[in-house]
Design an enzyme around this catalytic site. Structure first.
Site, PDB file in Angstrom:
ATOM      1  N   SER A 170       0.853  -1.193   0.000  1.00 32.31           N
ATOM      2  CA  SER A 170       0.000   0.000   0.000  1.00 32.31           C
ATOM      3  C   SER A 170       0.884   1.237   0.000  1.00 32.31           C
ATOM      4  O   SER A 170       2.002   1.211   0.546  1.00 32.31           O
ATOM      5  CB  SER A 170      -0.874   0.019   1.259  1.00 32.31           C
ATOM      6  OG  SER A 170      -1.555   1.249   1.360  1.00 32.31           O
ATOM      7  N   TYR A 191      -1.716  -0.544  10.335  1.00 37.40           N
ATOM      8  CA  TYR A 191      -1.855  -1.047   8.966  1.00 37.40           C
ATOM      9  C   TYR A 191      -0.668  -0.597   8.116  1.00 37.40           C
ATOM     10  O   TYR A 191      -0.053  -1.395   7.397  1.00 37.40           O
ATOM     11  CB  TYR A 191      -3.171  -0.531   8.388  1.00 37.40           C
ATOM     12  CG  TYR A 191      -3.365  -0.755   6.905  1.00 37.40           C
ATOM     13  CD1 TYR A 191      -3.800  -1.986   6.419  1.00 37.40           C
ATOM     14  CD2 TYR A 191      -3.125   0.270   5.988  1.00 37.40           C
ATOM     15  CE1 TYR A 191      -3.992  -2.181   5.047  1.00 37.40           C
ATOM     16  CE2 TYR A 191      -3.312   0.090   4.629  1.00 37.40           C
ATOM     17  CZ  TYR A 191      -3.747  -1.137   4.165  1.00 37.40           C
ATOM     18  OH  TYR A 191      -3.927  -1.340   2.821  1.00 37.40           O
TER      19      TYR A 191
HETATM   20  P1  NAP Z   1     -11.205  -6.189   0.462  1.00 32.99           P
HETATM   21  O1  NAP Z   1     -12.111  -5.751  -0.617  1.00 32.99           O
HETATM   22  O2  NAP Z   1     -11.537  -5.860   1.883  1.00 32.99           O
HETATM   23  O3  NAP Z   1     -10.974  -7.769   0.311  1.00 32.99           O
HETATM   24  C1  NAP Z   1     -10.159  -8.430   1.244  1.00 32.99           C
HETATM   25  C2  NAP Z   1      -9.973  -9.868   0.821  1.00 32.99           C
HETATM   26  O4  NAP Z   1      -9.093 -10.513   1.760  1.00 32.99           O
HETATM   27  C3  NAP Z   1     -11.251 -10.672   0.796  1.00 32.99           C
HETATM   28  O5  NAP Z   1     -11.181 -11.562  -0.292  1.00 32.99           O
HETATM   29  C4  NAP Z   1     -11.193 -11.441   2.129  1.00 32.99           C
HETATM   30  O6  NAP Z   1     -11.906 -12.679   2.113  1.00 32.99           O
HETATM   31  C5  NAP Z   1      -9.713 -11.714   2.220  1.00 32.99           C
HETATM   32  N1  NAP Z   1      -9.198 -12.022   3.562  1.00 32.99           N
HETATM   33  C6  NAP Z   1      -9.250 -11.252   4.670  1.00 32.99           C
HETATM   34  N2  NAP Z   1      -8.624 -11.874   5.703  1.00 32.99           N
HETATM   35  C7  NAP Z   1      -8.177 -13.070   5.215  1.00 32.99           C
HETATM   36  C8  NAP Z   1      -7.467 -14.159   5.779  1.00 32.99           C
HETATM   37  N3  NAP Z   1      -7.067 -14.138   7.061  1.00 32.99           N
HETATM   38  N4  NAP Z   1      -7.199 -15.235   4.989  1.00 32.99           N
HETATM   39  C9  NAP Z   1      -7.592 -15.269   3.692  1.00 32.99           C
HETATM   40  N5  NAP Z   1      -8.256 -14.253   3.098  1.00 32.99           N
HETATM   41  C10 NAP Z   1      -8.553 -13.164   3.867  1.00 32.99           C
HETATM   42  O7  NAP Z   1      -9.713  -5.598   0.234  1.00 32.99           O
HETATM   43  P2  NAP Z   1      -9.068  -4.807  -1.003  1.00 32.99           P
HETATM   44  O8  NAP Z   1      -9.366  -3.383  -0.834  1.00 32.99           O
HETATM   45  O9  NAP Z   1      -9.371  -5.503  -2.267  1.00 32.99           O
HETATM   46  O10 NAP Z   1      -7.521  -4.977  -0.638  1.00 32.99           O
HETATM   47  C11 NAP Z   1      -6.699  -5.988  -1.189  1.00 32.99           C
HETATM   48  C12 NAP Z   1      -5.266  -5.655  -0.840  1.00 32.99           C
HETATM   49  O11 NAP Z   1      -4.939  -4.364  -1.354  1.00 32.99           O
HETATM   50  C13 NAP Z   1      -4.997  -5.602   0.664  1.00 32.99           C
HETATM   51  O12 NAP Z   1      -3.749  -6.152   0.959  1.00 32.99           O
HETATM   52  C14 NAP Z   1      -5.002  -4.116   0.956  1.00 32.99           C
HETATM   53  O13 NAP Z   1      -4.225  -3.790   2.084  1.00 32.99           O
HETATM   54  C15 NAP Z   1      -4.398  -3.566  -0.328  1.00 32.99           C
HETATM   55  N6  NAP Z   1      -4.724  -2.157  -0.552  1.00 32.99           N
HETATM   56  C16 NAP Z   1      -6.013  -1.751  -0.751  1.00 32.99           C
HETATM   57  C17 NAP Z   1      -6.273  -0.402  -0.947  1.00 32.99           C
HETATM   58  C18 NAP Z   1      -7.657   0.141  -1.179  1.00 32.99           C
HETATM   59  O14 NAP Z   1      -7.810   1.375  -1.253  1.00 32.99           O
HETATM   60  N7  NAP Z   1      -8.675  -0.711  -1.300  1.00 32.99           N
HETATM   61  C19 NAP Z   1      -5.213   0.517  -0.943  1.00 32.99           C
HETATM   62  C20 NAP Z   1      -3.933   0.065  -0.736  1.00 32.99           C
HETATM   63  C21 NAP Z   1      -3.694  -1.274  -0.544  1.00 32.99           C
HETATM   64  P3  NAP Z   1     -13.509 -12.743   2.442  1.00 32.99           P
HETATM   65  O15 NAP Z   1     -14.209 -12.288   1.184  1.00 32.99           O
HETATM   66  O16 NAP Z   1     -13.760 -14.180   2.736  1.00 32.99           O
HETATM   67  O17 NAP Z   1     -13.747 -11.845   3.601  1.00 32.99           O
END
Ligand code: NAP
Length: 250
Positions: A145, A159
């Protein structure tokens, strides 16, 4: 089917992971979608992927626990074949809080899920990909991130620190396994429209902050998937230990 590459996307049921899984399928990869609780979301991504004519499985596993990670990789070995690309995408954040209000239990959980998951999954991948274990190489892409560099003050320093640890692991592991045929890189997304912001207590966070982004808009999950898939492809064959900041100029 013999030349079909196999990708594991952790947290592939929603958001960036789901778009990444779908894009790998478009490129002809067999896909393992890992998820934690949301089976319905994982199955709906699988349905889309199967329409591409590639193989796809969903595996429920908490990737912060070694026994779950070992089982996940064994299932992939058995049902899809040896992994060629691992995307460490799983990540969580908690409600926005001042640093002194972050509990020890919360900080620990953030580190376990965001950092240990990357460590444990990468270990299993290296054991299968590395030349020294008879593997034929591979690629690991870590979804970090921009928070790793901004520090996320007044929101979630825990985080941000976990993503900093992930970046350091990316660099060190990349150098350690470069001669073993494995490339390791990171993508640092900025503000992306996914459900993650609701976990931080502010579903509309991207819209609140988008005027601070030089490009004046939030990013789409598909735009991050494109960077991840490029880092996994032969087009980036001389790139390792590197990061793509996909953040609209932030
Ligand atoms: P999201 O929509 O909240 O999705 C999170 C995913 O992680 C879901 O598939 C969830 O599964 C899974 N998960 C959570 N805990 C888990 C565990 N212990 N074991 C296996 N799976 C698990 O997140 P996102 O926004 O797409 O983010 C994806 C990545 O991008 C993350 O690493 C996040 O830090 C990074 N990121 C996101 C942003 C942003 O603005 N969105 C910005 C920077 C970085 P379930 O569906 O079963 O809950």
């Amino acid at each position: 089917m013999n030349n079909e590459k196999v990708v594991i996307v952790t947290g592939g049921s929603r958001g960036i992971g789901a778009e990444t899984a779908k894009l790998f399928a478009e490129k002809g990869y067999a896909v393992c979608i890992n998820y934690l609780t949301n089976r319905e979301a994982a199955e709906s991504v699988k349905e889309v992927i199967l329409q591409q004519g590639v193989r796809c499985i969903t595996v429920k596993a908490d990737v912060s626990l070694s026994k779950d990670v070992e089982r996940l990789f064994e299932i992939v070995d058995r049902d899809l074949g040896t992994v060629s690309v691992l995307v460490n995408n799983t990540g969580i954040l908690k409600t926005q809080a001042c640093f002194e209000d972050i509990s020890e239990a919360r900080f620990s959980e953030i580190l376990r899920i965001n950092v240990m998951s990357c460590f444990l999954c990468s270990k299993e991948a290296v054991k299968r990909m590395s030349f020294k274990y008879g593997g034929s190489g591979g690629v690991i892409v870590n979804v970090s991130s921009r928070a790793a560099q901004t520090g996320s003050p007044n929101e979630y320093v825990d985080y941000a620190a976990s993503k900093g640890a992930m970046d350091t692991m990316t660099k060190g592991l990349a150098m350690e396994v470069a001669a073993e045929g494995i490339r390791v890189n990171g993508v640092r997304p900025g503000l992306i429209y996914t459900e993650m912001h609701a976990s931080g207590g502010e579903a509309m966070r991207v819209d609140r902050l988008k005027s601070k982004i030089p490009m004046q808009r939030g990013g789409e999950a598909k735009e991050i998937a494109e960077s991840i898939v490029w880092l996994a492809s032969d087009q980036s064959s001389f790139v390792t230990g590197s990061f793509i900041d996909a953040a609209g100029g932030l």
